[in-house]
Design an enzyme around this catalytic site. Sequence first.
Site, short mmCIF file in Angstrom:
data_model
loop_
_atom_site.label_atom_id
_atom_site.label_comp_id
_atom_site.label_asym_id
_atom_site.label_seq_id
_atom_site.Cartn_x
_atom_site.Cartn_y
_atom_site.Cartn_z
N SER A 199 0.87 -1.18 0.00
CA SER A 199 0.00 0.00 0.00
C SER A 199 0.90 1.22 0.00
O SER A 199 1.75 1.38 0.90
CB SER A 199 -0.85 0.05 1.27
OG SER A 199 -2.01 -0.73 1.13
N CYS A 234 -6.99 0.01 11.91
CA CYS A 234 -8.39 -0.17 11.55
C CYS A 234 -9.26 -0.25 12.79
O CYS A 234 -10.43 0.04 12.75
CB CYS A 234 -8.55 -1.44 10.72
SG CYS A 234 -7.33 -1.54 9.44
N1 PLP Z 1 -1.84 -5.50 6.01
C1 PLP Z 1 -1.13 -4.86 6.95
C2 PLP Z 1 -0.02 -5.58 7.66
C3 PLP Z 1 -1.42 -3.52 7.26
O1 PLP Z 1 -0.72 -2.89 8.18
C4 PLP Z 1 -2.48 -2.89 6.57
C5 PLP Z 1 -2.86 -1.51 6.91
O2 PLP Z 1 -2.96 -1.14 8.08
C6 PLP Z 1 -3.17 -3.61 5.59
C7 PLP Z 1 -2.84 -4.92 5.34
C8 PLP Z 1 -4.29 -2.98 4.80
O3 PLP Z 1 -3.79 -1.91 4.04
P1 PLP Z 1 -4.81 -0.93 3.27
O4 PLP Z 1 -5.74 -0.41 4.33
O5 PLP Z 1 -3.93 0.13 2.72
O6 PLP Z 1 -5.50 -1.72 2.26
#
Ligand code: PLP
Length: 377
Positions: free
Chosen positions: A201, A329
Site C-alpha cells: 500500500s 483499523c
Molecule cells: N496488512 C497490513 C499488515 C497492514 O498494516 C495494513 C494496513 O494497516 C493492511 C494490510 C491494509 O492496508 P490498506 O488499508 O492500505 O488496504
Amino acid sequence: MNSPSVYLDNAGSTPMETEVIRVMQECMAELHGNPSAIHEAGRRARVRIEESRRIMARLLSVAPSEVFFCSGATEGISAILWGCVRDLGCRHIITSGLEHPAVLNTLESMAKYDHVRIHFTDVGANGHVDPDHLAFLLQQFQPALVCLMHANNEIGNLLPVNAVGELCKANGALLFSDTAQTIGKFRMDLSDLPLDFAVASAHKFHGPKGSGMMYIRGGLNPGALIRGGGQERNMRAGTENLYGIVGMAKALELSMSSLEQQMDYIRGLRARCMDRLLSLLPDIRFNGDVQGHSLYTILNLSLPEHVDAETLLPRLDMAGIYVSGGSACASGSLKASHVLSAMGADPKRPSVRISFSKYNTPEQIDILAGVLQSICA
Ligand code: PLP
C-alpha cells in the site's frame, strides 16, 4: 497557542512526500485520457502507468509482468487468497491469529465453504509463529497456501521468511506474505525471497492512499477478483488509478534513494523512545520481539494496570499526540487487540502502538514520553 501535534501513527498511514504530491498534481493537470484508449491522450496515460510498473519492478527486483496495480493491500490480499482457492487448487490455508483483519476476515468468509480449511499455527509469548507447529501443519495438510505476514502491524515482529520458505518448498506449499508494512522500509529483493505473492500500500511509505500493488510470481495465475474490462492483464479490471500509480512509484523511488540513512535515523528514534519511557515509567512492558527480529518503525507497549484504557487515547489526542491503540483499523474502539490476545499479553494493561517515520524528531519523542508519564502518574 496549542502546541504542535506529534504524529506517531506511521504504521497506520504516513504523510505524503512533497515531491510525490508534485508529480501527481502534474499528471492530474496534464493527463486526462483513459489509459486503455488508443488515441494519443490515452497512450500518454498508458506510458506513465507502464513506466511506473518498470520503476516498481526494478526497485523490488522482479519482472514488470509480475507487478499488478490495485487499490492497496486489502484488495491485493483478497484477490490473492480467493484466487489461490478458486484457481490454484489450494485446499488448506495455514495462517496465524496475528494477521491483519484484511486476512482474517477474508479467511472467515472462506471458512464457510466446505472445500477449504483454515489452520492456525501456534504463537509464542514473544509474538512469533511456532516453526515446529507450522512444519507439522504443512506435513498434515496439502495442497496448501501459507499466509503469514512479513511484519506485524501492531507489534512489528518480523517473519523469518527464508526459513518459512524452506518449509513451504519442502512440502510443496505456496507462500504469501503480507508485506504491507515492509515494502518501502527495506531493500526487498522479491525475486530472491521465497515468496509467491506479496502486496503493498503506497500510503505506508509516504505515497497516496488508495493505491497499491500485488506481486504475483511469474507462472502463477490466480485469476481476478474484480472482473470487467481486462485491465492489468486480466488480473484487476477497472480504469487504472493513474495518479495513484504514478505517486506510488515516485514514493517508492524516494524511499529507496535514502533508505539506509532513513533506517539509521528511525532506529535512533525508536531506541531513544525506549530509553526515555523506561527511565520515566519503569513499570511498562514492551510487546513483541523488540530487541530481536522486529521492524524498526514500530514500538508497542503496555502501560501499568491502573491507567484507564478508555481515556488513554483521547487524553493523548487532546495533548496533540497521535498514536494508535492496536491496529489502525481498530483504533478508536476499545476492542482488545487480537494480536496481543494471541500472544497471551495481560489484557488488564492498556497498550499503545507508537510508529515512527523520518519526519519525526527526537524532541517529539521527549514530548510523548513526558505526556505518557503524566497520564500514568
Ligand atoms: N496488512 C497490513 C499488515 C497492514 O498494516 C495494513 C494496513 O494497516 C493492511 C494490510 C491494509 O492496508 P490498506 O488499508 O492500505 O488496504
